[in-house]
Design a protein around this motif. Structure first.
Motif, PDB file in Angstrom:
ATOM      1  N   ASN A   1       0.840  -1.197   0.000  1.00  9.90           N
ATOM      2  CA  ASN A   1       0.000   0.000   0.000  1.00  9.90           C
ATOM      3  C   ASN A   1       0.876   1.249   0.000  1.00  9.90           C
ATOM      4  OD1 ASN A   1      -1.501   2.294   1.404  1.00  9.90           O
ATOM      5  ND2 ASN A   1      -3.175   0.830   1.093  1.00  9.90           N
ATOM      6  N   PRO A   2       0.719   2.141  -1.000  1.00  6.71           N
ATOM      7  CA  PRO A   2       1.586   3.331  -1.105  1.00  6.71           C
ATOM      8  C   PRO A   2       1.551   4.230   0.129  1.00  6.71           C
ATOM      9  CG  PRO A   2       0.329   3.016  -3.124  1.00  6.71           C
ATOM     10  CD  PRO A   2      -0.233   2.055  -2.122  1.00  6.71           C
ATOM     11  N   LEU A   3       0.337   4.403   0.721  1.00 10.32           N
ATOM     12  CA  LEU A   3       0.206   5.272   1.884  1.00 10.32           C
ATOM     13  C   LEU A   3       0.936   4.685   3.087  1.00 10.32           C
ATOM     14  CD1 LEU A   3      -0.981   7.737   3.321  1.00 10.32           C
ATOM     15  CD2 LEU A   3      -3.068   6.398   3.760  1.00 10.32           C
ATOM     16  N   PHE A   4       0.687   3.406   3.370  1.00 13.46           N
ATOM     17  CA  PHE A   4       1.353   2.737   4.494  1.00 13.46           C
ATOM     18  C   PHE A   4       2.867   2.695   4.285  1.00 13.46           C
ATOM     19  CE2 PHE A   4      -2.696   0.132   5.562  1.00 13.46           C
ATOM     20  CZ  PHE A   4      -3.180   1.215   6.295  1.00 13.46           C
ATOM     21  N   LYS A   5       3.281   2.449   3.027  1.00 17.20           N
ATOM     22  CA  LYS A   5       4.716   2.405   2.738  1.00 17.20           C
ATOM     23  C   LYS A   5       5.363   3.749   3.029  1.00 17.20           C
ATOM     24  CE  LYS A   5       6.330   0.239  -0.882  1.00 17.20           C
ATOM     25  NZ  LYS A   5       6.755  -0.143  -2.257  1.00 17.20           N
ATOM     26  N   THR A   6       4.722   4.833   2.607  1.00 12.61           N
ATOM     27  CA  THR A   6       5.261   6.181   2.840  1.00 12.61           C
ATOM     28  C   THR A   6       5.333   6.495   4.325  1.00 12.61           C
ATOM     29  OG1 THR A   6       4.347   6.967   0.733  1.00 12.61           O
ATOM     30  CG2 THR A   6       4.956   8.639   2.360  1.00 12.61           C
ATOM     31  N   LEU A   7       4.252   6.163   5.054  1.00  9.52           N
ATOM     32  CA  LEU A   7       4.235   6.413   6.508  1.00  9.52           C
ATOM     33  C   LEU A   7       5.343   5.630   7.211  1.00  9.52           C
ATOM     34  CD1 LEU A   7       0.384   6.364   7.271  1.00  9.52           C
ATOM     35  CD2 LEU A   7       1.913   8.343   7.357  1.00  9.52           C
ATOM     36  N   ALA A   8       5.503   4.362   6.830  1.00 14.04           N
ATOM     37  CA  ALA A   8       6.531   3.517   7.455  1.00 14.04           C
ATOM     38  C   ALA A   8       7.923   4.064   7.178  1.00 14.04           C
ATOM     39  CB  ALA A   8       6.414   2.084   6.944  1.00 14.04           C
ATOM     40  N   ILE A   9       8.171   4.453   5.932  1.00  8.21           N
ATOM     41  CA  ILE A   9       9.493   4.964   5.558  1.00  8.21           C
ATOM     42  C   ILE A   9       9.804   6.271   6.283  1.00  8.21           C
ATOM     43  CG2 ILE A   9      10.796   5.987   3.640  1.00  8.21           C
ATOM     44  CD1 ILE A   9       9.520   3.873   1.832  1.00  8.21           C
ATOM     45  N   VAL A  10       8.818   7.173   6.339  1.00  5.94           N
ATOM     46  CA  VAL A  10       9.024   8.463   7.014  1.00  5.94           C
ATOM     47  C   VAL A  10       9.297   8.260   8.498  1.00  5.94           C
ATOM     48  CG1 VAL A  10       7.886  10.610   7.729  1.00  5.94           C
ATOM     49  CG2 VAL A  10       7.710   9.833   5.359  1.00  5.94           C
ATOM     50  N   LEU A  11       8.512   7.373   9.129  1.00  6.05           N
ATOM     51  CA  LEU A  11       8.678   7.121  10.565  1.00  6.05           C
ATOM     52  C   LEU A  11      10.048   6.529  10.862  1.00  6.05           C
ATOM     53  CD1 LEU A  11       7.595   6.960  13.457  1.00  6.05           C
ATOM     54  CD2 LEU A  11       6.621   4.737  12.896  1.00  6.05           C
ATOM     55  N   VAL A  12      10.407   5.491  10.124  1.00  5.50           N
ATOM     56  CA  VAL A  12      11.693   4.826  10.359  1.00  5.50           C
ATOM     57  C   VAL A  12      12.851   5.765  10.060  1.00  5.50           C
ATOM     58  CG1 VAL A  12      13.216   2.982   9.538  1.00  5.50           C
ATOM     59  CG2 VAL A  12      10.798   2.510   9.956  1.00  5.50           C
ATOM     60  N   PHE A  13      12.767   6.459   8.939  1.00  6.81           N
ATOM     61  CA  PHE A  13      13.850   7.371   8.531  1.00  6.81           C
ATOM     62  C   PHE A  13      14.059   8.477   9.562  1.00  6.81           C
ATOM     63  CE2 PHE A  13      15.633  11.065   6.451  1.00  6.81           C
ATOM     64  CZ  PHE A  13      16.618  10.545   5.628  1.00  6.81           C
ATOM     65  N   SER A  14      12.968   9.136   9.968  1.00 15.50           N
ATOM     66  CA  SER A  14      13.097  10.262  10.898  1.00 15.50           C
ATOM     67  C   SER A  14      13.572   9.804  12.269  1.00 15.50           C
ATOM     68  CB  SER A  14      11.763  11.000  11.027  1.00 15.50           C
ATOM     69  OG  SER A  14      10.746  10.139  11.511  1.00 15.50           O
ATOM     70  N   ALA A  15      13.025   8.697  12.751  1.00 14.14           N
ATOM     71  CA  ALA A  15      13.386   8.237  14.093  1.00 14.14           C
ATOM     72  C   ALA A  15      14.833   7.763  14.173  1.00 14.14           C
ATOM     73  CB  ALA A  15      12.436   7.116  14.525  1.00 14.14           C
ATOM     74  N   ILE A  16      15.277   7.019  13.164  1.00 15.76           N
ATOM     75  CA  ILE A  16      16.634   6.473  13.214  1.00 15.76           C
ATOM     76  C   ILE A  16      17.673   7.513  12.816  1.00 15.76           C
ATOM     77  CG2 ILE A  16      18.210   4.748  12.304  1.00 15.76           C
ATOM     78  CD1 ILE A  16      16.151   3.558  14.138  1.00 15.76           C
ATOM     79  N   VAL A  17      17.492   8.166  11.675  1.00 15.20           N
ATOM     80  CA  VAL A  17      18.500   9.111  11.186  1.00 15.20           C
ATOM     81  C   VAL A  17      18.575  10.354  12.073  1.00 15.20           C
ATOM     82  CG1 VAL A  17      19.257  10.543   9.249  1.00 15.20           C
ATOM     83  CG2 VAL A  17      18.281   8.275   8.813  1.00 15.20           C
ATOM     84  N   ILE A  18      17.423  11.007  12.288  1.00 20.24           N
ATOM     85  CA  ILE A  18      17.420  12.222  13.116  1.00 20.24           C
ATOM     86  C   ILE A  18      17.671  11.867  14.579  1.00 20.24           C
ATOM     87  CG2 ILE A  18      16.058  14.217  13.864  1.00 20.24           C
ATOM     88  CD1 ILE A  18      14.579  14.086  11.195  1.00 20.24           C
ATOM     89  N   GLY A  19      17.074  10.752  15.019  1.00 24.06           N
ATOM     90  CA  GLY A  19      17.282  10.321  16.396  1.00 24.06           C
ATOM     91  C   GLY A  19      18.742  10.029  16.690  1.00 24.06           C
ATOM     92  N   ASN A  20      19.408   9.318  15.784  1.00 23.14           N
ATOM     93  CA  ASN A  20      20.825   9.012  15.989  1.00 23.14           C
ATOM     94  C   ASN A  20      21.689  10.265  15.942  1.00 23.14           C
ATOM     95  OD1 ASN A  20      20.069   6.366  16.154  1.00 23.14           O
ATOM     96  ND2 ASN A  20      21.437   5.619  14.567  1.00 23.14           N
ATOM     97  N   ALA A  21      21.288  11.240  15.121  1.00 24.34           N
ATOM     98  CA  ALA A  21      22.023  12.510  15.082  1.00 24.34           C
ATOM     99  C   ALA A  21      21.921  13.222  16.427  1.00 24.34           C
ATOM    100  CB  ALA A  21      21.468  13.402  13.965  1.00 24.34           C
TER     101      ALA A  21
END
Length: 409
Positions: A77-97
């Motif tokens: 599902n495009p919507l779920f895929k986008t939400l999952a990617i945004v959540l994971v990306f922001s939490a891991i990349v920004i969180g680790n920074a």
């Protein structure tokens, strides 16, 4: 011995990642505040980490995909895929920074315990020189983009860190009977709930699931290597957990409650056990800081490339750009003394929410025959995985409760 070193895999990097300054500080406070009483919480964390990291390792070896890649490919599902990617990306990349400053500062604290204050003033601006040195060391190792070199350096640092904390614990001459009893019998002292949550949260680290799945395929490429990957995971995580327990044991010998960090613990041990105890602990804290300062940017880069569909090559420009961003944020924050409170608060909330979500994603992926074939989870693995998922949901709610003062617990 030569064969043993040859078979060492990315499990050592996972251990290096979760034994950072945050873990050292949490274990110190747990030992000072509650003695041996919370050793059982660390044992529980070790078991949970072994189960989840085995799944991540199996995913990487069998599918030759990272967890972020698997999530991206399996959510249709495009919507779920986008939400999952945004959540994971922001939490891991920004969180680790956000947390990278703490990793570098932890290494600095270890060095300053021995060499003293390292601040220098340039044009009225106070800069911590050792933060820049540690950041430069991490930069060089990551820029080489060579997995074997990175592994060898981190294995060496983990060995040094393990010996340092183990020797410190032995010096305090703890009661083995009390250690065993408190490791296997749960105890909930007054006001200990958030410390228990912190001990679990600092050991079962969401970004390690991404890091592990991505790194095992750098080391192993055949299904027949799965046995080696599992053994590597078990040994490394258990070793990491024992190191954390050693820190708690060492801290329990301090009589005063005026301890806020591992650096305070190092100074507190000196009058009781001599200056050599301080040096052992300082070396351990330095090793914990620099290993996490390397693995956090590395994990962020693997997550970013997996989420965005880039080629996962440690020497590619895009891969390097991500870890450089994370490392730069950490160095600037640590060297200038800037406390990015709002960013760190966001990282806490994001990671608190992320743990059950990522655990859920992992269990879901581990049941997909299209990815793993006959190597999907069996019933026992799913049962244990779901129990850990339930605990992580409680951990997530407790984290939100603490940050926003919701009084849920």
């Amino acid at each position: 011995m030569k064969q043993w070193f040859k078979n060492i895999g990315p499990g050592s990097l996972v251990a290096a990642a979760f034994i950072g300054p945050g873990t050292v500080t949490v274990c110190t406070l747990a030992g000072v505040g509650f003695g041996f009483a919370l050793l059982w919480a660390m044992l529980l964390s070790i078991i949970a980490t072994v189960i989840l990291q085995e799944m991540a390792a199996r995913l990487g070896v069998i599918s030759q995909k990272g967890l972020a890649q698997a999530i991206r490919s399996e959510i249709k599902n495009p919507l779920f895929k986008t939400l999952a990617i945004v959540l994971v990306f922001s939490a891991i990349v920004i969180g680790n920074a956000a947390y990278q400053a703490g990793n570098i500062s932890g290494g600095v604290l270890g060095l300053e315990t021995v060499v003293g204050n390292s601040n220098i003033t340039i044009s009225g601006l106070s800069i911590n020189f050792l933060s820049i040195v540690i950041g430069f060391m991490a930069f060089v190792l990551l820029y080489l983009g060579n997995y074997k070199i990175l592994q060898n350096v981190l294995v060496s640092l983990v060995v040094v860190m393990s010996l340092a904390f183990l020797i410190t614990a032995i010096i305090t001459k703890p009661s083995i009977t009390e250690i065993v009893k408190n490791a296997f019998i749960p105890n909930f002292p007054k006001d200990s709930i958030f410390t228990i949550i912190a001990l679990i949260g600092t050991t079962v680290v969401p970004y390690n699931l991404f890091l592990h799945a991505s790194l095992v395929k750098q080391k192993w490429h055949s299904k027949s290597d799965l046995k080696l990957a599992r053994k590597d995971t078990l040994v490394a995580v258990v070793l990491g957990g024992l190191v954390s327990m050693c820190i708690m044991v060492s801290a329990s010998s301090i009589q005063t409650q005026d301890i806020n960090s591992a650096a305070d613990l190092a100074k507190g041990l000196e009058p009781l056990f001599g200056s050599f105890a301080k040096y052992f602990l300082a070396i351990g804290l330095f090793a914990a800081g620099i290993t996490s300062a390397i693995t956090a940017p590395l994990a962020a880069a693997f997550v970013a490339t997996g989420c965005l569909g880039w080629v996962t090559n440690m020497q590619s420009k895009k891969f390097r750009a991500v870890w450089m961003f994370v490392l730069l944020v950490g160095v600037i924050s640590a060297s200038s003394g800037i406390k990015s409170i709002e960013i760190i608060k966001f990282a806490q909330v994001a990671n608190g929410i992320l743990l059950p979500i990522i655990a859920g994603f992992l269990i879901w992926i581990m049941n997909k025959k299209t990815i793993l074939g006959m190597y999907v989870n069996n019933i026992k693995q799913n049962i244990f995985g779901c129990i850990i998922l339930g605990v992580s949901i409680l951990l997530s709610l407790a984290t939100l409760s603490k940050v926003f003062h919701l009084n849920l617990f």
